[in-house]
Design an enzyme around this catalytic site. Structure first.
Site, PDB file in Angstrom:
ATOM      1  N   ARG A  77       7.090   0.373 -13.321  1.00  0.00           N
ATOM      2  CA  ARG A  77       6.636   1.004 -14.237  1.00  0.00           C
ATOM      3  C   ARG A  77       7.433   2.008 -14.950  1.00  0.00           C
ATOM      4  NH1 ARG A  77       3.164   4.181 -13.040  1.00  0.00           N
ATOM      5  NH2 ARG A  77       3.135   4.219 -10.896  1.00  0.00           N
ATOM      6  N   TYR A 217       7.160  -6.786 -16.679  1.00  0.00           N
ATOM      7  CA  TYR A 217       7.055  -6.275 -15.184  1.00  0.00           C
ATOM      8  C   TYR A 217       5.803  -5.635 -14.966  1.00  0.00           C
ATOM      9  CZ  TYR A 217       8.457  -5.783 -10.201  1.00  0.00           C
ATOM     10  OH  TYR A 217       8.777  -5.817  -8.779  1.00  0.00           O
ATOM     11  N   LYS A 226      -3.264  -0.937 -14.877  1.00  0.00           N
ATOM     12  CA  LYS A 226      -3.026   0.334 -15.074  1.00  0.00           C
ATOM     13  C   LYS A 226      -3.630   0.773 -16.223  1.00  0.00           C
ATOM     14  CE  LYS A 226      -1.064   0.819 -10.761  1.00  0.00           C
ATOM     15  NZ  LYS A 226      -2.073   1.467  -9.915  1.00  0.00           N
ATOM     16  N   HIS A 246      -8.147   5.414  -9.195  1.00  0.00           N
ATOM     17  CA  HIS A 246      -6.893   4.813  -8.493  1.00  0.00           C
ATOM     18  C   HIS A 246      -7.062   4.773  -6.913  1.00  0.00           C
ATOM     19  CE1 HIS A 246      -2.142   4.732  -7.606  1.00  0.00           C
ATOM     20  NE2 HIS A 246      -2.662   3.495  -7.722  1.00  0.00           N
ATOM     21  N   SER A 268       1.279   6.741  -4.683  1.00  0.00           N
ATOM     22  CA  SER A 268       1.922   5.598  -4.268  1.00  0.00           C
ATOM     23  C   SER A 268       2.795   5.960  -2.828  1.00  0.00           C
ATOM     24  CB  SER A 268       3.150   5.049  -5.489  1.00  0.00           C
ATOM     25  OG  SER A 268       2.537   5.252  -6.501  1.00  0.00           O
ATOM     26  N   CYS A 270       1.802   5.726   0.287  1.00  0.00           N
ATOM     27  CA  CYS A 270       1.250   6.287   1.350  1.00  0.00           C
ATOM     28  C   CYS A 270       0.282   5.235   2.144  1.00  0.00           C
ATOM     29  CB  CYS A 270       0.233   7.444   0.760  1.00  0.00           C
ATOM     30  SG  CYS A 270       1.061   8.644   0.110  1.00  0.00           S
ATOM     31  N   ASP A 293      -6.505  -0.990  -4.896  1.00  0.00           N
ATOM     32  CA  ASP A 293      -5.984  -0.318  -5.822  1.00  0.00           C
ATOM     33  C   ASP A 293      -6.700   0.503  -6.830  1.00  0.00           C
ATOM     34  OD1 ASP A 293      -3.520   0.790  -6.666  1.00  0.00           O
ATOM     35  OD2 ASP A 293      -3.577  -0.399  -8.345  1.00  0.00           O
ATOM     36  N   ARG A 385       7.513  -7.178  -5.073  1.00  0.00           N
ATOM     37  CA  ARG A 385       5.875  -7.054  -5.018  1.00  0.00           C
ATOM     38  C   ARG A 385       5.628  -8.551  -4.602  1.00  0.00           C
ATOM     39  NH1 ARG A 385       2.828  -2.534  -6.790  1.00  0.00           N
ATOM     40  NH2 ARG A 385       4.196  -1.248  -7.631  1.00  0.00           N
TER      41      ARG A 385
END
Ligand code: OXD
Ligand code: MN
Length: 617
Positions: A77, A217, A226, A246, A268, A270, A293, A385
């Site tokens: 991103r 991407y 998002k 989120h 992100s 975690c 997510d 990913r």
């Protein structure tokens, strides 16, 4: 592919007009109306195998799965190129990049002019959320990337059925996307077209529109995720009194068969996907996944908060995913999966750092080069990913597509903190829980740009995903608490799996053992008298956190230490940080901070009370 005229495809005039406008602007060679059928998916795959965008993986090792390699300039991103185009700059707030909507529209018009020349323009009608659920929303994405179509097919419910649902007058969020690389006559295409010079990910909160140019991407290009489900939906949620967050959603069942649902926000890196799919080590306990997510949450008629997962698939980070960290994810991606930027084994299967203890002796890396353990750099890109359907997950919750959503008992915030924050803590009130969310921060890992180990504030894990001023967002959370029955609101918790001991090793084993923390949260929600009040919040009372059979080190009670000096430092740091949101920082959160400071300062005379770490186990 539907070969049809606009009018035969939809009766929705607004949709026809918008597609016509985009076609006239982008000038594609042809228009492809996506019907979402298997045949269509097959046709797209064949096209991408031919163009080199996809490589087929070994059918025995990884059935019906493919590998895509992006260019090295298009791997994540691009927050720097992400804009909230609100009328007033203050409405985007201090944590977003702002652009004037009229100026941005002019800029985009010139960028999109002729940008699809030589390409096909795909039209993807999609639903975020189960079809027809009152909590769902419809979007239509236009794109010139077949990789995006194939990914949207996994990540959303898409195709003809959405057009039927939309009907002649239904409204939708228009999402225009182009990789920004027109194919002029005689030009040869590349496997991963994109534009490295011009990139814009733009959101128009007033008109609820999205436009993305230049990247193919992930979150830049799959606009349902998002861009829509968080940035635009957070604006809708504020206007209409709900929450777009989120957060993962999981269901947890105790040995007696009693079930509760929890939503959890982590920045992100975690382990959100790991927690959502966890295999509990505690006998008789079961965790099932609703989402990994994003959560959309609204109040039901009974006054409780209900959540849906607006997505239909997982777009998970591959590195670190293994039989140890997430066996259910490994099963989820055993087939029918698109991998992007992972390494390729000599047997035609995939590999990434952390998948096995020892790497294979030879691989093709994410850039298509020979790789051995002696090579410089990782074999898989750190942000590589997997894209796979939620229905492939062996622990998918039976209610994951329930139109009314699942009732949420607990909201959990968490970060990666090597000190200060205890393993688990319950908020003293809704407002104190909102303070937990606003003060969330996490130490950076190799997955982010920046200094490893440095603390990054990430309020509510929404820093790059709130479509309006974060100060107003905090107020929205407070308003939710003020407008609803306090007894029916979810209880709020803060967790930290990453606290370290003096010699720098992790104090808590994590992974499936986190079920012990979920069990304590479950029992709190059931009203069990298992909390001990401290200056920082409620901690587990003596021996109420189940550590049976864990063999924790002696220093493990450090996990619960509320160290006054560290906490006072945290308070000072937060005072400084919160000034960022002036003048829109809610006064009641300032009060929460001052109350915390006061509790900490008066705690020296009441040591036993605040040192709730004594005899926890
Ligand atoms: C994601 C992210 O891709 O949070 O989910 O960046
Ligand atoms: Mn995410």
């Amino acid at each position: 592919m539907t070969k049809t005229t606009f009018e035969n495809w939809t009766e929705n005039r607004a949709l026809i007009n918008w597609i016509r406008k985009c076609r006239d602007l982008c000038k594609p060679d042809n228009v492809w109306f996506c019907d979402g059928s298997k045949e269509e998916a097959q046709e797209l795959v064949s096209k991408m195998l031919k163009s080199g965008t996809l490589t087929k993986l070994n059918e025995t090792a990884r059935p019906k799965s493919y590998l895509a390699r992006s260019t090295p300039e298009d791997v994540a991103r691009v927050e720097e190129r992400t804009f909230i185009c609100s009328e007033k700059k203050e409405d985007a707030g201090p944590t977003n990049h702002w652009a004037d909507p009229a100026e941005m529209k002019t800029k985009l018009d010139s960028l999109f002019q002729g940008c699809m020349e030589g390409r096909t323009m795909y039209v993807i009608p999609f639903s975020m959320g189960p079809l027809g659920s009152p909590l769902s929303q419809i979007g239509v994405q236009i794109t010139d990337s077949p990789y995006v179509v194939a990914s949207m097919r996994i990540m959303t419910r898409m195709g003809k059925k959405i057009i039927q649902l939309l009907g002649p007058n239904g409204s939708f969020v228009p999402c225009l996307h182009s990789v920004g690389m027109p194919l002029k006559k005689g030009m040869k295409d590349v496997p991963w077209p994109c534009n490295t010079n011009e990139r814009y990910i733009c959101h128009f909160p007033k008109t609820k529109e999205i436009a993305s140019f230049g990247s193919g991407y992930g979150g830049n290009a799959l606009l349902g995720k998002k861009c829509f489900a968080l940035r635009i939906a957070s604006v809708m949620a504020k206007e209409e009194g709900w929450l777009a967050e989120h957060m993962l959603i999981l269901g947890i069942t105790n040995p007696e068969g009693k079930k509760k649902y929890m939503a959890a926000a982590f920045p992100s890196a975690c382990g959100k996907t790991n927690l959502a799919m966890m295999t509990p080590t505690l006998p008789g306990w079961k965790v099932e996944t609703v989402g990994d997510d994003i959560a959309w949450m609204r109040f039901g008629k009974d006054g409780r908060l209900y959540a849906i997962n607006p997505e239909a698939g997982f777009f998970g980070v591959a590195p670190g995913t293994s039989e140890k960290s997430n066996p259910n994810a490994m099963k989820t991606i055993a087939k029918n999966t698109i991998f992007t930027n992972v390494a390729l084994t000599d047997k035609g299967d995939v590999w990434w750092e952390g998948m096995t203890e020892k790497p294979p002796s030879h691989l093709i890396d994410w850039e298509g080069r020979d790789w051995t353990p002696k090579s410089e750099g990782p074999a898989a890109h750190p942000n590589s990913r997997f894209t796979t359907s939620a229905s492939e997950c062996p622990v998918i919750d039976p209610n994951w597509e329930s139109p009314q959503g699942v009732p949420i008992s607990a909201i959990i915030f968490g970060g990666r903190r090597s000190s200060t924050i205890p393993l688990v803590m319950k908020a003293l009130s809704w407002e104190h829980g909102v303070f937990f969310g606003a003060s969330l921060s996490s130490e950076m890992t190799a997955a982010q740009e920046g200094t490893i180990g440095k603390l990054r504030h990430d309020p509510f894990a929404m820093l790059p995903f709130t479509g309006y001023n974060m100060g107003d967002y905090f107020q929205h959370w407070l308003d939710i608490g003020n407008k609803h029955d306090k007894d029916k609101l979810p209880q709020i918790f803060l967790v930290n799996w990453f606290r370290k001991g003096k010699e720098g090793s992790l104090l808590w084993p994590g992974y499936g053992e986190n079920s012990r923390v979920l069990k304590w949260i479950f029992e709190c929600c059931d009203g069990a008298p298992i909390t001990a009040k401290t200056a920082a919040g409620y901690l587990p009372k003596k021996r109420t956190l189940d550590t049976s059979g864990l063999n924790l080190k002696k220093e493990a009670d450090e996990l619960f230490k509320i160290n006054k000096a560290d906490w006072l430092e945290e308070v000072e740091e937060l005072k400084q940080y919160f000034t960022l949101f002036d003048p829109r920082f809610p006064e009641s959160l300032n009060q929460e901070l001052l109350k915390l400071e006061k509790r900490l300062k008066t705690s020296s005379s009441q040591k036993a009370k605040t040192n709730a770490n004594e005899d926890i186990f």
